[in-house]
Design a protein around this motif. Structure first.
Motif, PDB file in Angstrom:
ATOM      1  N   GLY A 396     107.796  21.146  73.601  1.00 31.29           N
ATOM      2  CA  GLY A 396     107.004  20.317  72.707  1.00 31.29           C
ATOM      3  C   GLY A 396     107.777  19.182  72.071  1.00 31.29           C
ATOM      4  O   GLY A 396     107.198  18.394  71.309  1.00 31.29           O
ATOM      5  N   LYS A 397     109.057  19.053  72.379  1.00 31.88           N
ATOM      6  CA  LYS A 397     109.880  17.988  71.806  1.00 31.88           C
ATOM      7  C   LYS A 397     110.121  16.887  72.835  1.00 31.88           C
ATOM      8  O   LYS A 397     109.950  17.075  74.039  1.00 31.88           O
ATOM      9  CB  LYS A 397     111.223  18.543  71.324  1.00 31.88           C
ATOM     10  N   THR A 398     110.563  15.717  72.299  1.00 31.01           N
ATOM     11  CA  THR A 398     110.867  14.573  73.151  1.00 31.01           C
ATOM     12  C   THR A 398     112.370  14.342  73.163  1.00 31.01           C
ATOM     13  O   THR A 398     112.986  14.142  72.112  1.00 31.01           O
ATOM     14  CB  THR A 398     110.152  13.309  72.639  1.00 31.01           C
ATOM     15  N   ILE A 399     112.932  14.374  74.380  1.00 27.93           N
ATOM     16  CA  ILE A 399     114.360  14.175  74.567  1.00 27.93           C
ATOM     17  C   ILE A 399     114.557  12.879  75.342  1.00 27.93           C
ATOM     18  O   ILE A 399     113.899  12.650  76.377  1.00 27.93           O
ATOM     19  CB  ILE A 399     115.002  15.343  75.352  1.00 27.93           C
ATOM     20  N   ALA A 400     115.454  12.018  74.858  1.00 25.47           N
ATOM     21  CA  ALA A 400     115.744  10.761  75.541  1.00 25.47           C
ATOM     22  C   ALA A 400     117.167  10.799  76.090  1.00 25.47           C
ATOM     23  O   ALA A 400     118.097  11.214  75.400  1.00 25.47           O
ATOM     24  CB  ALA A 400     115.578   9.584  74.602  1.00 25.47           C
ATOM     25  N   LEU A 401     117.314  10.372  77.341  1.00 28.25           N
ATOM     26  CA  LEU A 401     118.627  10.272  77.974  1.00 28.25           C
ATOM     27  C   LEU A 401     118.976   8.807  78.123  1.00 28.25           C
ATOM     28  O   LEU A 401     118.184   8.016  78.662  1.00 28.25           O
ATOM     29  CB  LEU A 401     118.603  10.919  79.368  1.00 28.25           C
ATOM     30  N   THR A 402     120.138   8.427  77.641  1.00 26.17           N
ATOM     31  CA  THR A 402     120.546   7.029  77.747  1.00 26.17           C
ATOM     32  C   THR A 402     122.026   6.951  78.079  1.00 26.17           C
ATOM     33  O   THR A 402     122.742   7.953  78.080  1.00 26.17           O
ATOM     34  CB  THR A 402     120.234   6.267  76.437  1.00 26.17           C
ATOM     35  N   ALA A 572     112.216   9.443  69.452  1.00 24.91           N
ATOM     36  CA  ALA A 572     112.546  10.674  70.179  1.00 24.91           C
ATOM     37  C   ALA A 572     113.141  11.697  69.210  1.00 24.91           C
ATOM     38  O   ALA A 572     113.846  11.347  68.261  1.00 24.91           O
ATOM     39  CB  ALA A 572     113.525  10.369  71.308  1.00 24.91           C
ATOM     40  N   ASP A 573     112.851  12.960  69.458  1.00 17.30           N
ATOM     41  CA  ASP A 573     113.412  14.013  68.595  1.00 17.30           C
ATOM     42  C   ASP A 573     114.918  14.134  68.761  1.00 17.30           C
ATOM     43  O   ASP A 573     115.623  14.518  67.824  1.00 17.30           O
ATOM     44  CB  ASP A 573     112.751  15.357  68.935  1.00 17.30           C
ATOM     45  N   ASN A 574     115.407  13.826  69.952  1.00 14.61           N
ATOM     46  CA  ASN A 574     116.837  13.939  70.199  1.00 14.61           C
ATOM     47  C   ASN A 574     117.240  12.944  71.279  1.00 14.61           C
ATOM     48  O   ASN A 574     116.560  12.797  72.291  1.00 14.61           O
ATOM     49  CB  ASN A 574     117.182  15.367  70.653  1.00 14.61           C
ATOM     50  N   LEU A 575     118.332  12.217  71.060  1.00 16.68           N
ATOM     51  CA  LEU A 575     118.857  11.278  72.030  1.00 16.68           C
ATOM     52  C   LEU A 575     120.150  11.844  72.608  1.00 16.68           C
ATOM     53  O   LEU A 575     121.039  12.267  71.858  1.00 16.68           O
ATOM     54  CB  LEU A 575     119.138   9.911  71.400  1.00 16.68           C
ATOM     55  N   ILE A 576     120.242  11.824  73.913  1.00 14.43           N
ATOM     56  CA  ILE A 576     121.423  12.319  74.618  1.00 14.43           C
ATOM     57  C   ILE A 576     122.111  11.113  75.245  1.00 14.43           C
ATOM     58  O   ILE A 576     121.527  10.425  76.082  1.00 14.43           O
ATOM     59  CB  ILE A 576     121.048  13.318  75.730  1.00 14.43           C
ATOM     60  N   GLY A 588     119.772  12.366  66.476  1.00 15.47           N
ATOM     61  CA  GLY A 588     118.654  11.494  66.219  1.00 15.47           C
ATOM     62  C   GLY A 588     119.064  10.033  66.238  1.00 15.47           C
ATOM     63  O   GLY A 588     120.258   9.703  66.209  1.00 15.47           O
ATOM     64  N   PHE A 589     118.090   9.134  66.250  1.00 14.03           N
ATOM     65  CA  PHE A 589     118.365   7.707  66.359  1.00 14.03           C
ATOM     66  C   PHE A 589     119.236   7.226  65.205  1.00 14.03           C
ATOM     67  O   PHE A 589     120.300   6.619  65.415  1.00 14.03           O
ATOM     68  CB  PHE A 589     117.041   6.939  66.386  1.00 14.03           C
ATOM     69  N   ALA A 594     124.607   5.825  62.801  1.00 12.45           N
ATOM     70  CA  ALA A 594     125.557   6.018  61.697  1.00 12.45           C
ATOM     71  C   ALA A 594     126.938   6.438  62.208  1.00 12.45           C
ATOM     72  O   ALA A 594     127.951   6.153  61.561  1.00 12.45           O
ATOM     73  CB  ALA A 594     125.015   7.063  60.734  1.00 12.45           C
ATOM     74  N   LYS A 595     126.984   7.077  63.359  1.00 12.50           N
ATOM     75  CA  LYS A 595     128.277   7.512  63.907  1.00 12.50           C
ATOM     76  C   LYS A 595     129.116   6.336  64.395  1.00 12.50           C
ATOM     77  O   LYS A 595     130.332   6.455  64.567  1.00 12.50           O
ATOM     78  CB  LYS A 595     128.060   8.481  65.080  1.00 12.50           C
ATOM     79  N   ASN A 596     128.451   5.218  64.668  1.00 10.95           N
ATOM     80  CA  ASN A 596     129.130   4.007  65.133  1.00 10.95           C
ATOM     81  C   ASN A 596     129.945   4.267  66.400  1.00 10.95           C
ATOM     82  O   ASN A 596     131.061   3.779  66.556  1.00 10.95           O
ATOM     83  CB  ASN A 596     130.047   3.453  64.028  1.00 10.95           C
ATOM     84  N   GLY A 597     129.332   5.049  67.301  1.00  9.06           N
ATOM     85  CA  GLY A 597     130.014   5.395  68.553  1.00  9.06           C
ATOM     86  C   GLY A 597     129.412   4.664  69.737  1.00  9.06           C
ATOM     87  O   GLY A 597     128.996   3.505  69.637  1.00  9.06           O
ATOM     88  N   THR A 598     129.349   5.363  70.856  1.00 10.30           N
ATOM     89  CA  THR A 598     128.864   4.752  72.099  1.00 10.30           C
ATOM     90  C   THR A 598     127.433   4.249  71.961  1.00 10.30           C
ATOM     91  O   THR A 598     127.109   3.125  72.369  1.00 10.30           O
ATOM     92  CB  THR A 598     128.927   5.777  73.244  1.00 10.30           C
ATOM     93  N   PHE A 599     126.556   5.065  71.350  1.00 16.17           N
ATOM     94  CA  PHE A 599     125.157   4.653  71.215  1.00 16.17           C
ATOM     95  C   PHE A 599     125.046   3.418  70.332  1.00 16.17           C
ATOM     96  O   PHE A 599     124.281   2.494  70.640  1.00 16.17           O
ATOM     97  CB  PHE A 599     124.333   5.793  70.613  1.00 16.17           C
TER      98      PHE A 599
END
Length: 619
Positions: A396-402, A572-576, A588-589, A594-599
């Motif tokens: 029931g959740k939405t997972i995004a792969l990027t 999305a509920d979770n971004l990978i 999350g987005f 906020a992590k200021n990493g790859t995403f």
């Protein structure tokens, strides 16, 4: 059915029973033509052998006509035909009855023709079924034109091989039996039998020897035809690209070059063929002269009657005719044998085992999908495509792969769709190992919306429903049209959803094709929806349709989204985030920004429209 009978006055025919051979009997390690032919023929062997025997008897009877002509001449020559005509009639009339029956027996071969057609279609059905079981990697390594050319060539070749068998080989066997029986019954000297045997052996030996290189020549020609189909004529299906890039002259040049190569390959076949027939004609001439000399010697010596002379000579010409047919068919046999054996290259490919024992049913109430230490490496590729993947996809959740291209997103989705299996690690759905869940059971619960929706030259409705054409929920179908914003388009078409869309959906725009893909996914009413870069090449309106469908039509469904356009996965509920086959970030987005990493770097490139080598790769 009753209405059909009343309307036409004819009872509908039952569907033919296509008996496919047992996959376990596949002679995958064999290069023998006869073993491969028997593999397909075996399910129909009873009918095959029955009609073979009938044909042999038929042609043996027909071949004995010169014998009875010779008997008639001998009867008048010796005078007993005039003195006792009933004796001659008792010899001739039963044979003529048998001859007439042999001529009209063709009606009996209707069932053989039906068997032959089922055999041919069973071979094609088996080949298509086997091909569908081969791995995605194999299909992607083969040209679609080349794959279908093999089946088409094998199907046509099998039909022609059976024609050679029933119209050349079997008549030859029957005729030889009739000819030898006639020589024995005419009471000719025994060495005439040796004469016929020598004619047969030398004629066939010359035919085989002079044609020994033809199989290689035909194989070369068939490979060139497959190359021509795969590399040139597939362009015809990509007419938009051809027109856009003005590739007409290029395609003409490529087609002419490949056709020229095939022409010169066929010229080599012609050279061998015509040399062979020259030698064969000289061989036949030798035996005809020898036979004529012996017959004349017998006539002058008084030990050969005129009737025997006529019988022996007529039979020799009959035999020559049959031998020429056999050798002519030999040329075709070599060509068609090679065409038939081309399909063996596909059938030798072993389907990848995707379902393992013990089988486990898909849990109806599964809570999540888990990747547990999954690793995978493509053949011939250095490094892992997926490395130590641990991922939970809650129901029931939405997972995004990027991530950048080549990061492993598509490979992960292929694993999820059971198109590939992990080298190590497991994928579980609830408490069931996906390796043990039957593939058809799992795929029936999945819907895919790819970046390039593959369409067929059928109606809009049939393109949406596909395998659900005969069991559609009409209300579900209408809701699918509405959610995909196709209802207005269909209303504007004269034929509505019965409109033919052209090969590969050429009559539709990119956005319309994508919306059709959304409708196709909706009518499957699946548990898991996969969006594979579904919005990467769309206009704003079409992208909004996709986004709305994600939020409304598929609300409550489990969704996995591959996205390069990061703005489409904000909710999305979770971004990978993946890199080099590994998950490098997960959250999350807002959390990932906020992590200021790859995403965050990928987001900065897209949101600020900064374009360089990395940005292009990210998009």
């Amino acid at each position: 059915m009753l209405k059909t009978i009343i309307k036409t006055g004819v009872k509908p025919m039952q569907d033919p029973q296509f008996i496919l051979p047992d996959e376990r009997d596949l002679p995958a390690e064999s290069a023998s033509f006869l073993r491969w032919l028997w593999f397909f023929l075996r399910p129909y062997r009873k009918t095959f052998f029955m009609f073979t025997a009938l044909r042999i008897v038929r042609f043996a009877v027909l071949a004995m006509m010169p014998f009875f002509i010779g008997i008639t001449i001998k009867g008048f020559e010796e005078g007993w035909a005039m003195e006792n005509p009933s004796r001659l009639m008792w010899m001739i009339v039963p044979y003529m009855v048998a001859y007439g029956l042999a001529l009209i027996s063709m009606g009996l071969f209707l069932n053989e023709a039906a068997m032959e057609d089922r055999l041919n279609r069973s071979m094609a059905l088996f080949s298509v079924r086997h091909m569908n079981r081969l791995s995605l990697n194999w299909h992607e390594s083969q040209g679609s034109g080349s794959k279908m050319q093999r089946i088409t060539t094998a199907r046509s070749s099998l039909k022609q091989l059976y024609n050679i068998y029933k119209w050349s080989l079997v008549p030859f066997v029957g005729s030889v039996i009739g000819i030898f029986a006639s020589v024995i019954l005419i009471d000719a000297p025994f060495y005439f039998l040796l004469l016929y045997a020598g004619f047969i052996v030398t004629f066939m030996a010359v035919g085989v020897y002079t044609a020994r290189n033809l199989p290689k020549m035909h194989d070369r020609h068939n490979k060139m035809l497959e190359k021509l189909t795969a590399r040139v004529y597939e362009f015809v299906g990509a007419v938009r690209t051809v027109k856009a890039f003005n590739m007409g002259a290029y395609i003409d040049e490529q087609a002419q070059r490949h056709e020229a190569d095939a022409h010169f390959a066929m010229r080599d076949v012609f050279k061998i063929t015509y040399f062979k027939w020259t030698v064969l004609n000289m061989t036949a001439f030798f035996w005809i002269v020898l036979t004529l000399g012996l017959c004349l010697s017998g006539m002058f010596g008084g030990w050969l009657s005129a009737g025997a002379f006529a019988t022996v000579f007529f039979l020799m010409f009959n035999l020559w005719s049959r031998l020429e047919e056999m050798v002519y068919m030999q040329d075709q046999f070599l060509e068609y044998r090679n065409g038939f054996m081309r399909i063996s290259e596909t059938l030798r490919e072993k389907p990848q085992m995707m379902d393992f024992a013990p089988a486990q049913s898909l849990p109806a109430d599964w809570n999540d999908i888990r990747f547990n230490n999954v690793n995978f490496t493509y053949d011939g590729q250095k490094g892992h495509a997926l490395h130590n993947i641990n991922l939970i996809i809650p129901r029931g959740k939405t997972i995004a792969l990027t991530g950048r291209s080549g990061a492993g997103k598509s490979t992960l989705v292929r694993m999820l769709m059971k198109q590939m299996l992990p080298e190590t690690g497991t994928i579980t759905v609830g408490n069931a190992n996906l390796n043990n869940v039957p593939g058809h059971e799992w795929l029936n619960r999945i819907a895919l919306v790819p970046q390039d929706v593959e369409l067929f030259n059928i109606t809009i409705r049939d393109n949406i429903l596909l395998d659900r054409i005969d069991a559609v929920d009409e209300d579900l179908y209408q809701r699918a049209l509405k959610h995909a914003a196709l209802d207005e388009l269909i209303a504007s078409l004269p034929d509505g959803d019965a409109t033919m869309i052209g090969e590969r959906g050429i009559k539709l725009s990119g956005g319309q094709r994508q919306r059709l893909g959304i409708a196709r996914a909706f009518v499957r009413d699946a548990d898991l929806i996969i969006f594979d870069e579904a919005t990467s090449a769309l206009d704003s309106l079409s992208e909004q349709v996709i986004q709305t469908a994600m939020e409304t039509a598929f609300a409550g469904k489990t969704m996995v989204i591959i996205a390069h356009r990061l703005s489409t996965v904000k909710h999305a509920d979770n971004l990978i985030v993946m890199e080099n086959g590994e998950i490098v970030e997960n959250g999350g987005f807002a959390e990932l920004l906020a992590k200021n990493g790859t995403f965050a770097k990928l987001w900065a490139m897209q949101s600020e429209h900064f374009i360089d080598g990395d940005a292009v790769a990210a998009q």
